[in-house]
Design a protein around this motif. Sequence first.
Motif, mmCIF file in Angstrom:
data_model
loop_
_atom_site.group_PDB
_atom_site.id
_atom_site.type_symbol
_atom_site.label_atom_id
_atom_site.label_comp_id
_atom_site.label_asym_id
_atom_site.label_seq_id
_atom_site.Cartn_x
_atom_site.Cartn_y
_atom_site.Cartn_z
ATOM 1 N N ILE A 36 0.841 -1.207 0.000
ATOM 2 C CA ILE A 36 0.000 0.000 0.000
ATOM 3 C C ILE A 36 0.876 1.258 0.000
ATOM 4 O O ILE A 36 0.658 2.178 -0.808
ATOM 5 C CB ILE A 36 -0.938 0.000 1.227
ATOM 6 N N ILE A 37 1.871 1.304 0.880
ATOM 7 C CA ILE A 37 2.709 2.505 0.979
ATOM 8 C C ILE A 37 3.433 2.774 -0.335
ATOM 9 O O ILE A 37 3.402 3.894 -0.867
ATOM 10 C CB ILE A 37 3.728 2.354 2.128
ATOM 11 N N SER A 38 4.066 1.744 -0.893
ATOM 12 C CA SER A 38 4.829 1.936 -2.135
ATOM 13 C C SER A 38 3.916 2.291 -3.305
ATOM 14 O O SER A 38 4.241 3.166 -4.117
ATOM 15 C CB SER A 38 5.639 0.680 -2.460
ATOM 16 N N SER A 39 2.756 1.652 -3.391
ATOM 17 C CA SER A 39 1.827 1.902 -4.511
ATOM 18 C C SER A 39 1.314 3.332 -4.490
ATOM 19 O O SER A 39 1.274 4.011 -5.533
ATOM 20 C CB SER A 39 0.656 0.929 -4.444
ATOM 21 N N VAL A 40 0.907 3.801 -3.316
ATOM 22 C CA VAL A 40 0.365 5.159 -3.210
ATOM 23 C C VAL A 40 1.446 6.197 -3.535
ATOM 24 O O VAL A 40 1.193 7.169 -4.264
ATOM 25 C CB VAL A 40 -0.212 5.402 -1.799
ATOM 26 N N ILE A 41 2.655 6.000 -3.024
ATOM 27 C CA ILE A 41 3.747 6.937 -3.305
ATOM 28 C C ILE A 41 4.013 7.027 -4.799
ATOM 29 O O ILE A 41 4.141 8.123 -5.361
ATOM 30 C CB ILE A 41 5.032 6.514 -2.552
ATOM 31 N N LEU A 42 4.079 5.876 -5.474
ATOM 32 C CA LEU A 42 4.394 5.862 -6.904
ATOM 33 C C LEU A 42 3.335 6.581 -7.733
ATOM 34 O O LEU A 42 3.657 7.421 -8.584
ATOM 35 C CB LEU A 42 4.541 4.412 -7.386
ATOM 36 N N VAL A 43 2.062 6.281 -7.486
ATOM 37 C CA VAL A 43 0.998 6.875 -8.312
ATOM 38 C C VAL A 43 0.824 8.366 -8.018
ATOM 39 O O VAL A 43 0.681 9.179 -8.938
ATOM 40 C CB VAL A 43 -0.332 6.121 -8.111
ATOM 41 N N VAL A 44 0.867 8.742 -6.742
ATOM 42 C CA VAL A 44 0.730 10.159 -6.392
ATOM 43 C C VAL A 44 1.893 10.965 -6.967
ATOM 44 O O VAL A 44 1.709 12.044 -7.539
ATOM 45 C CB VAL A 44 0.670 10.335 -4.850
ATOM 46 N N GLY A 45 3.114 10.428 -6.833
ATOM 47 C CA GLY A 45 4.291 11.163 -7.292
ATOM 48 C C GLY A 45 4.384 11.262 -8.796
ATOM 49 O O GLY A 45 4.571 12.346 -9.357
ATOM 50 N N ILE A 46 4.253 10.128 -9.487
ATOM 51 C CA ILE A 46 4.385 10.122 -10.950
ATOM 52 C C ILE A 46 3.155 10.738 -11.606
ATOM 53 O O ILE A 46 3.249 11.409 -12.639
ATOM 54 C CB ILE A 46 4.608 8.682 -11.460
ATOM 55 N N GLY A 47 1.986 10.542 -10.999
ATOM 56 C CA GLY A 47 0.748 11.082 -11.570
ATOM 57 C C GLY A 47 0.628 12.593 -11.465
ATOM 58 O O GLY A 47 -0.184 13.207 -12.154
ATOM 59 N N ILE A 97 1.097 21.883 -2.640
ATOM 60 C CA ILE A 97 2.053 20.806 -2.371
ATOM 61 C C ILE A 97 1.841 19.769 -3.456
ATOM 62 O O ILE A 97 0.762 19.189 -3.562
ATOM 63 C CB ILE A 97 1.819 20.185 -0.979
ATOM 64 N N ALA A 98 2.869 19.560 -4.280
ATOM 65 C CA ALA A 98 2.657 18.761 -5.487
ATOM 66 C C ALA A 98 3.724 17.695 -5.678
ATOM 67 O O ALA A 98 4.811 17.755 -5.101
ATOM 68 C CB ALA A 98 2.630 19.687 -6.709
ATOM 69 N N GLY A 99 3.378 16.706 -6.531
ATOM 70 C CA GLY A 99 4.335 15.742 -7.038
ATOM 71 C C GLY A 99 5.104 14.987 -5.980
ATOM 72 O O GLY A 99 4.540 14.370 -5.074
ATOM 73 N N MET A 100 6.444 15.036 -6.102
ATOM 74 C CA MET A 100 7.320 14.303 -5.186
ATOM 75 C C MET A 100 7.138 14.744 -3.745
ATOM 76 O O MET A 100 7.198 13.925 -2.824
ATOM 77 C CB MET A 100 8.777 14.507 -5.592
ATOM 78 N N ALA A 101 6.947 16.043 -3.537
ATOM 79 C CA ALA A 101 6.780 16.555 -2.177
ATOM 80 C C ALA A 101 5.542 15.937 -1.522
ATOM 81 O O ALA A 101 5.591 15.468 -0.382
ATOM 82 C CB ALA A 101 6.662 18.079 -2.199
ATOM 83 N N LEU A 102 4.434 15.920 -2.258
ATOM 84 C CA LEU A 102 3.195 15.343 -1.723
ATOM 85 C C LEU A 102 3.355 13.838 -1.513
ATOM 86 O O LEU A 102 2.902 13.295 -0.499
ATOM 87 C CB LEU A 102 2.031 15.631 -2.676
ATOM 88 N N ALA A 103 4.001 13.165 -2.469
ATOM 89 C CA ALA A 103 4.212 11.723 -2.340
ATOM 90 C C ALA A 103 5.047 11.397 -1.106
ATOM 91 O O ALA A 103 4.773 10.420 -0.396
ATOM 92 C CB ALA A 103 4.900 11.181 -3.592
ATOM 93 N N THR A 104 6.059 12.229 -0.826
ATOM 94 C CA THR A 104 6.916 12.026 0.339
ATOM 95 C C THR A 104 6.118 12.189 1.629
ATOM 96 O O THR A 104 6.212 11.360 2.548
ATOM 97 C CB THR A 104 8.089 13.024 0.331
ATOM 98 N N VAL A 105 5.333 13.254 1.692
ATOM 99 C CA VAL A 105 4.528 13.521 2.889
ATOM 100 C C VAL A 105 3.521 12.395 3.133
ATOM 101 O O VAL A 105 3.382 11.898 4.264
ATOM 102 C CB VAL A 105 3.801 14.883 2.765
#
Length: 439
Positions: free
Chosen positions: A373-384, A396-404
């Motif tokens: 779950i953690i890895s899937s959400v990070i990947l889609v939020v960040g790349i999407g 707050i967008a992209g990689m920053a949001l995925a990190t948070v």
Amino acid sequence: MSEKTVSINEVPRIDKWLLLSIQHLFAMFGATILVPLLTELPPSVALVSSGLGTLAYLVITKGKIPAYLGSSFAFIMPIIAAISIGGPEGAMIGSFFAGLVYGVVALIIKATGVKWLMTLLPPIVVGPVIMVIGLGLAATAIDMAMNDPATESYSGIHFSVAMLTLLLTIIGSIFFRGFFGLVPILFGIVGGYIAASVAGIVDFQAVREAAWFEAPEFIVPFATYSPAISWEIVFIMVPIALVTLSEHIGDQMVLSKVVERNFVEDPGLHRSIMGDGVATVISSFIGGPPNTTYGENIGVVALTRVFSTFVIGGAAVLAVAFGFIGKVSALINTIPQPVMGGVSILLFGIIASNGMRMLIDNQIDIGKKRNLIISSVILVVGIGGAFIQVTDTIEIAGMALATVIGILLNLILPGKDPVRSTSEMFEDMSNNDEKKESA
């Protein structure tokens, strides 16, 4: 240790010193100039900032860690986004705050230890975020490789140059040995540049007109611009500092293993992180990208067994000097876009693969629902490219949001793996090496 080892505090004979420092300069050169070329910052300033940052790092770590600092790839997308919002000056403000994060973290680590940071940023969070960094840049690399920048449309000549550059870089990575095996990026850029020249897409006019000695195009607060804080830029760049902090710990562990000294303990992780932070702040004051320890130069240290920080310092001084040679700066600026695109296809893919490698090396079980779950959400939020609009001017967008989001999910979801101390990690690395040697 090997009899040929040059110890950390040893000063080599002057001719040997110069050659060894030049070797480090070439190892970092290709990657360090690639970041400013991709982000449209002055490459000459990046050279100067990497040299000054490295010298500051050596002073802060009391001359005990033989590490060279260069331009950080993790900040490429944030810098591009920051420049689109506030120009290069805005990117420097964001870089300054990212450097401050390093400083604050270093002070907290000195007071409380590093376990809290490992809890906040375990491999299951950092690995997928690193993958986002690489995959998020994929479209940029392909666009640079395929399109003529003059018409912004497909060009067979440009794509052919990019593919040849990529092929040469791959050949260098696979078949070169010794020192040359550490500079495949430089080999690919030089080979691609020659091919681009033959194809007629290189303009040498700027090189002919450039002076031999010329001050770089520094971006200095209160001198070339009046600083103004953009919180949108701060929110874009600061979270990435959290990711690079985890990478920094990994670099220190590897370097400790190579030199056979636990740098995490002496001079201490707080000093090395503070050194990275000060180097990034220095870079923000003159217009360069954020700095980080360089794997290429750790490779040189491992290969040559030359641990002398005087050699690293010599490379830093040479980098500063190169930044003031006008014809070198002009030559770097003539490197065509498809050459950069060809190299970037491999480099950005390697960044993404390194994120996957972090998961594998740390034996993260993706079959476990929590990790999946953690890895899937990070990947889609960040790349999407998802974002949260905080105000009309702040998002707050992209990689920053995925990190948070990754950090929050890791803290909230049950079934967390136990956190290992850096000492345990260092011991595990040493034990793994002994097992490999005995095998």
